[in-house]
Design a protein around this motif. Structure first.
Motif, PDB file in Angstrom:
ATOM      1  N   ARG A 157       7.026 -21.006  11.635  1.00 46.34           N
ATOM      2  CA  ARG A 157       8.056 -20.070  11.159  1.00 46.34           C
ATOM      3  C   ARG A 157       7.628 -19.668   9.762  1.00 46.34           C
ATOM      4  NH1 ARG A 157      12.594 -20.353   8.096  1.00 46.34           N
ATOM      5  NH2 ARG A 157      12.521 -22.614   7.949  1.00 46.34           N
ATOM      6  N   TRP A 158       7.536 -18.351   9.503  1.00 48.22           N
ATOM      7  CA  TRP A 158       6.933 -17.873   8.270  1.00 48.22           C
ATOM      8  C   TRP A 158       7.734 -16.723   7.663  1.00 48.22           C
ATOM      9  CZ3 TRP A 158       6.270 -12.860   9.309  1.00 48.22           C
ATOM     10  CH2 TRP A 158       6.027 -12.498  10.630  1.00 48.22           C
ATOM     11  N   GLN A 159       7.376 -16.402   6.417  1.00 54.68           N
ATOM     12  CA  GLN A 159       7.963 -15.265   5.701  1.00 54.68           C
ATOM     13  C   GLN A 159       6.853 -14.588   4.918  1.00 54.68           C
ATOM     14  OE1 GLN A 159      11.251 -16.336   3.207  1.00 54.68           O
ATOM     15  NE2 GLN A 159      11.882 -14.229   2.917  1.00 54.68           N
ATOM     16  N   ILE A 160       6.921 -13.253   4.870  1.00 54.08           N
ATOM     17  CA  ILE A 160       5.921 -12.455   4.156  1.00 54.08           C
ATOM     18  C   ILE A 160       6.620 -11.556   3.142  1.00 54.08           C
ATOM     19  CG2 ILE A 160       4.309 -10.506   4.425  1.00 54.08           C
ATOM     20  CD1 ILE A 160       3.412 -11.761   7.062  1.00 54.08           C
ATOM     21  N   GLY A 170       4.819   2.330  -1.280  1.00 52.19           N
ATOM     22  CA  GLY A 170       4.545   1.273  -2.245  1.00 52.19           C
ATOM     23  C   GLY A 170       5.672   0.290  -2.465  1.00 52.19           C
ATOM     24  N   ARG A 171       6.798   0.505  -1.787  1.00 46.73           N
ATOM     25  CA  ARG A 171       7.931  -0.402  -2.034  1.00 46.73           C
ATOM     26  C   ARG A 171       7.615  -1.819  -1.588  1.00 46.73           C
ATOM     27  NH1 ARG A 171      12.796   1.805   1.585  1.00 46.73           N
ATOM     28  NH2 ARG A 171      11.557   3.663   1.484  1.00 46.73           N
ATOM     29  N   ARG A 172       8.223  -2.759  -2.278  1.00 42.74           N
ATOM     30  CA  ARG A 172       8.070  -4.178  -1.979  1.00 42.74           C
ATOM     31  C   ARG A 172       9.039  -4.534  -0.859  1.00 42.74           C
ATOM     32  NH1 ARG A 172       3.927  -7.391  -2.657  1.00 42.74           N
ATOM     33  NH2 ARG A 172       4.605  -9.476  -3.069  1.00 42.74           N
ATOM     34  N   ILE A 173       8.542  -5.223   0.169  1.00 38.60           N
ATOM     35  CA  ILE A 173       9.373  -5.600   1.309  1.00 38.60           C
ATOM     36  C   ILE A 173       9.212  -7.086   1.601  1.00 38.60           C
ATOM     37  CG2 ILE A 173       9.245  -3.301   2.345  1.00 38.60           C
ATOM     38  CD1 ILE A 173       7.258  -4.770   4.401  1.00 38.60           C
ATOM     39  N   ILE A 186       8.019 -10.895  15.184  1.00 33.53           N
ATOM     40  CA  ILE A 186       8.289 -10.421  13.832  1.00 33.53           C
ATOM     41  C   ILE A 186       9.732  -9.928  13.806  1.00 33.53           C
ATOM     42  CG2 ILE A 186       7.752  -8.607  12.148  1.00 33.53           C
ATOM     43  CD1 ILE A 186       4.887  -8.654  13.158  1.00 33.53           C
ATOM     44  N   ASN A 187      10.421 -10.160  12.720  1.00 26.29           N
ATOM     45  CA  ASN A 187      11.761  -9.618  12.567  1.00 26.29           C
ATOM     46  C   ASN A 187      11.590  -8.109  12.335  1.00 26.29           C
ATOM     47  OD1 ASN A 187      14.310  -8.786  11.736  1.00 26.29           O
ATOM     48  ND2 ASN A 187      14.739 -10.723  10.699  1.00 26.29           N
ATOM     49  N   GLU A 188      11.393  -7.392  13.455  1.00 24.72           N
ATOM     50  CA  GLU A 188      11.086  -5.960  13.393  1.00 24.72           C
ATOM     51  C   GLU A 188      12.217  -5.148  12.781  1.00 24.72           C
ATOM     52  OE1 GLU A 188       9.728  -4.557  17.213  1.00 24.72           O
ATOM     53  OE2 GLU A 188       8.393  -6.276  17.403  1.00 24.72           O
ATOM     54  N   LEU A 189      13.458  -5.505  13.059  1.00 29.77           N
ATOM     55  CA  LEU A 189      14.588  -4.779  12.482  1.00 29.77           C
ATOM     56  C   LEU A 189      14.536  -4.846  10.962  1.00 29.77           C
ATOM     57  CD1 LEU A 189      17.183  -3.173  12.917  1.00 29.77           C
ATOM     58  CD2 LEU A 189      18.409  -5.357  13.058  1.00 29.77           C
ATOM     59  N   MET A 190      14.280  -6.027  10.436  1.00 30.59           N
ATOM     60  CA  MET A 190      14.189  -6.213   8.991  1.00 30.59           C
ATOM     61  C   MET A 190      13.032  -5.392   8.410  1.00 30.59           C
ATOM     62  SD  MET A 190      13.617  -9.894   7.169  1.00 30.59           S
ATOM     63  CE  MET A 190      14.749 -10.323   5.872  1.00 30.59           C
ATOM     64  N   LEU A 191      11.864  -5.476   9.047  1.00 31.63           N
ATOM     65  CA  LEU A 191      10.685  -4.762   8.565  1.00 31.63           C
ATOM     66  C   LEU A 191      10.877  -3.249   8.639  1.00 31.63           C
ATOM     67  CD1 LEU A 191       7.698  -4.522   7.728  1.00 31.63           C
ATOM     68  CD2 LEU A 191       7.105  -4.812  10.133  1.00 31.63           C
ATOM     69  N   GLY A 251      11.929   2.176   6.004  1.00 36.56           N
ATOM     70  CA  GLY A 251      12.607   3.443   6.258  1.00 36.56           C
ATOM     71  C   GLY A 251      12.381   4.021   7.643  1.00 36.56           C
ATOM     72  N   ALA A 252      11.858   3.217   8.572  1.00 35.23           N
ATOM     73  CA  ALA A 252      11.640   3.705   9.936  1.00 35.23           C
ATOM     74  C   ALA A 252      12.943   3.824  10.715  1.00 35.23           C
ATOM     75  CB  ALA A 252      10.676   2.786  10.682  1.00 35.23           C
ATOM     76  N   ILE A 253      13.920   2.996  10.359  1.00 35.50           N
ATOM     77  CA  ILE A 253      15.245   3.079  10.960  1.00 35.50           C
ATOM     78  C   ILE A 253      16.271   2.964   9.829  1.00 35.50           C
ATOM     79  CG2 ILE A 253      14.596   2.221  13.231  1.00 35.50           C
ATOM     80  CD1 ILE A 253      15.591  -0.508  12.462  1.00 35.50           C
ATOM     81  N   PRO A 254      17.434   3.604   9.989  1.00 36.64           N
ATOM     82  CA  PRO A 254      18.432   3.560   8.912  1.00 36.64           C
ATOM     83  C   PRO A 254      19.027   2.163   8.774  1.00 36.64           C
ATOM     84  CG  PRO A 254      19.213   4.880  10.775  1.00 36.64           C
ATOM     85  CD  PRO A 254      17.827   4.440  11.099  1.00 36.64           C
TER      86      PRO A 254
END
Length: 149
Positions: free
Chosen positions: A90-93, A108-111, A133-138, A143-146
């Motif tokens: 279990r990881w975080q990036i 360039g935003r930090r995510i 991957i927590n795709e919703l979070m990413l 900005g791919a989804i509101p």
């Protein structure tokens, strides 16, 4: 021919997964060469949208593409569990969105995002991977989804 004990097999599997993770998430993209030492000749990968990964080169290509899209990466493994057949992490990036990803122009935003991976091991090598991957979070952060209200 020596036979490994259960504890030795588990330690070998854990070591392989740690070396794989450290190399593929290193600040030096050339470190993806660790795939040659830690992954079986053929690999089955699940959960890599847009990528078909079946061998070392296609696995390296995934990490090269990902690392061009997300630079200045820091990462942390919060939990790593191993047995004779599987290793799970279990990881975080944390990274900068530096290259186009999922059709979204880099700004360039930090995510940050997290996820889990399960590796099936055979003879001390990774032979199958399930990635979540927590795709919703990413996708929300780039900005791919509101964002939800």
């Amino acid at each position: 021919m020596s036979t490994l004990t259960k504890a030795e097999i588990i330690a070998r599997n854990r070591d392989t997964a740690e070396r794989f993770l450290n190399g593929t998430h290193s600040s030096n993209i050339a470190d993806v060469a660790i795939i040659d030492q830690t992954v079986g000749d053929t690999i089955a990968c699940h959960g890599f949208p847009g990528f078909t990964i079946t061998d070392h080169e296609s696995y390296k290509n995934f990490f090269r593409t990902f690392r061009r899209s997300f630079t200045d990466m820091e990462w942390k493994v919060h939990a790593l569990v191993a047995d004779e057949h599987f290793v799970s992490a279990r990881w975080q990036i944390w990274a900068s969105h530096s290259g186009d990803f999922a059709g979204i122009k880099a700004d360039g935003r930090r995510i940050t995002f997290d996820g889990m991976v399960l590796y099936r091991m055979q003879d001390g090598l990774i032979v199958e991977t399930w990635l979540h991957i927590n795709e919703l979070m990413l996708l929300t952060q780039i900005g791919a989804i509101p964002a939800a209200a």
